[in-house]
Design an enzyme around this catalytic site. Structure first.
Site, PDB file in Angstrom:
ATOM      1  N   GLU A 191       0.832  -1.212   0.000  1.00 13.83           N
ATOM      2  CA  GLU A 191       0.000   0.000   0.000  1.00 13.83           C
ATOM      3  C   GLU A 191       0.869   1.265   0.000  1.00 13.83           C
ATOM      4  OE1 GLU A 191      -3.498   1.903   2.869  1.00 13.83           O
ATOM      5  OE2 GLU A 191      -1.895   0.716   3.760  1.00 13.83           O
ATOM      6  N   LYS A 209      -9.880   1.984  -1.763  1.00 16.30           N
ATOM      7  CA  LYS A 209      -9.976   1.468  -0.405  1.00 16.30           C
ATOM      8  C   LYS A 209     -11.267   1.920   0.279  1.00 16.30           C
ATOM      9  CE  LYS A 209      -7.173   1.401   3.854  1.00 16.30           C
ATOM     10  NZ  LYS A 209      -5.937   1.956   4.462  1.00 16.30           N
ATOM     11  N   CYS A 247      -5.019  -2.932   3.503  1.00 20.03           N
ATOM     12  CA  CYS A 247      -4.635  -2.639   4.875  1.00 20.03           C
ATOM     13  C   CYS A 247      -5.794  -2.729   5.876  1.00 20.03           C
ATOM     14  CB  CYS A 247      -3.956  -1.263   4.926  1.00 20.03           C
ATOM     15  SG  CYS A 247      -2.876  -1.030   6.371  1.00 20.03           S
TER      16      CYS A 247
END
Length: 259
Positions: free
Chosen positions: A40, A111, A146
């Site tokens: 990321e 995300k 994440c």
């Protein structure tokens, strides 16, 4: 299917342009693999919030272009980690890219779960709202980034969309390393899939990164795990193991609560 996870160390003394070039060369070195995965926000660092605005770029900006060339040169599927995307309306997103062996953009994922508890990424970036899968010749990838790892409903949604291998690009803090390993294994066990969790190394804005990227099989066994520094993990994945595991222990068939 051979997968390689490149755990990149972000050094604050290295420019973004230099890092792009260096990472592109690392991708080219994995030409014997079928799939290569990056972490990321490796261009700027996951916690370098002050750089998000200045280093933001459009979807077809320099990161996508350079990674597309690297994927094409290596002849691999490339999950190019994520970067700070500036959308047409000026909004920022934490956006992951998947590129084909021909260098074509196969998928993007913005995300969904932003980290920060009303500060940092949570206020600087807009949330995505779409689950994303990518069909490879032998596996279907489900994309997560994440903090998404803490939300099992996202992964169940990816399973329902056909995912057999979850790819998690991350910039996970070292102080929560135990959670990183635990949650990666939990997502693999509960969804009976491979989990490829690729994290950053180095220190970003004073936050030490966990590193310790790992590959977990559908039974929750760790097939390989990196250390804290820059590293490359290469693992052979059995394309039939997900279906075999789900047949041997058909827990997913007993689900009662669905949205």
């Amino acid at each position: 299917m051979r997968a390689s996870l490149i755990q990149i160390a972000v050094n604050e003394g290295e420019s973004v342009a230099s890092r792009r070039s260096r990472v592109a060369d690392l991708v080219r070195e994995q030409s014997a693999s079928d799939l290569v995965v990056l972490p990321e926000l490796w261009t700027v660092g996951a916690f370098a919030y002050e750089q998000f605005e200045t280093e933001a770029e459009p979807l077809d900006g320099p990161t996508c272009q350079e990674m597309a060339r690297a994927a094409r040169d290596a002849g691999v599927w490339l999950h190019a980690g994520s970067f700070v995307e500036r959308a047409g309306d000026g909004s920022l997103y934490n956006t992951a890219l998947v590129l084909s062996p021909e260098g074509e953009l196969a998928a993007t994922y913005r995300k969904i779960h932003r980290f920060g508890f009303d500060q940092g990424e949570a206020v600087l970036m807009s949330p995505g709202d779409t689950l994303t899968t990518v069909a490879l010749p032998e596996q279907t990838l489900g994309l997560a980034t994440c903090y998404d790892l803490r939300f099992p409903e996202l992964f169940r949604g990816l399973v329902d969309a056909g995912a057999t291998t979850m790819v998690v690009a991350a910039g996970w803090p070292a102080r929560r390393l135990a959670h990183w390993t635990l949650l990666s294994r939990a997502r693999a066990v509960e969804d009976q899939c491979y989990v490829l969790s690729c994290g950053l190394a180095g220190t970003h804005a004073g936050v030490e990164q966990a590193g310790h990227s790992l590959v977990v099989d559908p039974w929750g066994e760790i097939l390989a795990q990196a250390g804290p520094g820059e590293d490359v993990l290469t693992v052979e994945l059995d394309p039939g193991k997900v279906a075999e595991t789900r047949e041997q222990f058909p827990a997913l068939k007993d689900r009662r609560l669905r949205r």
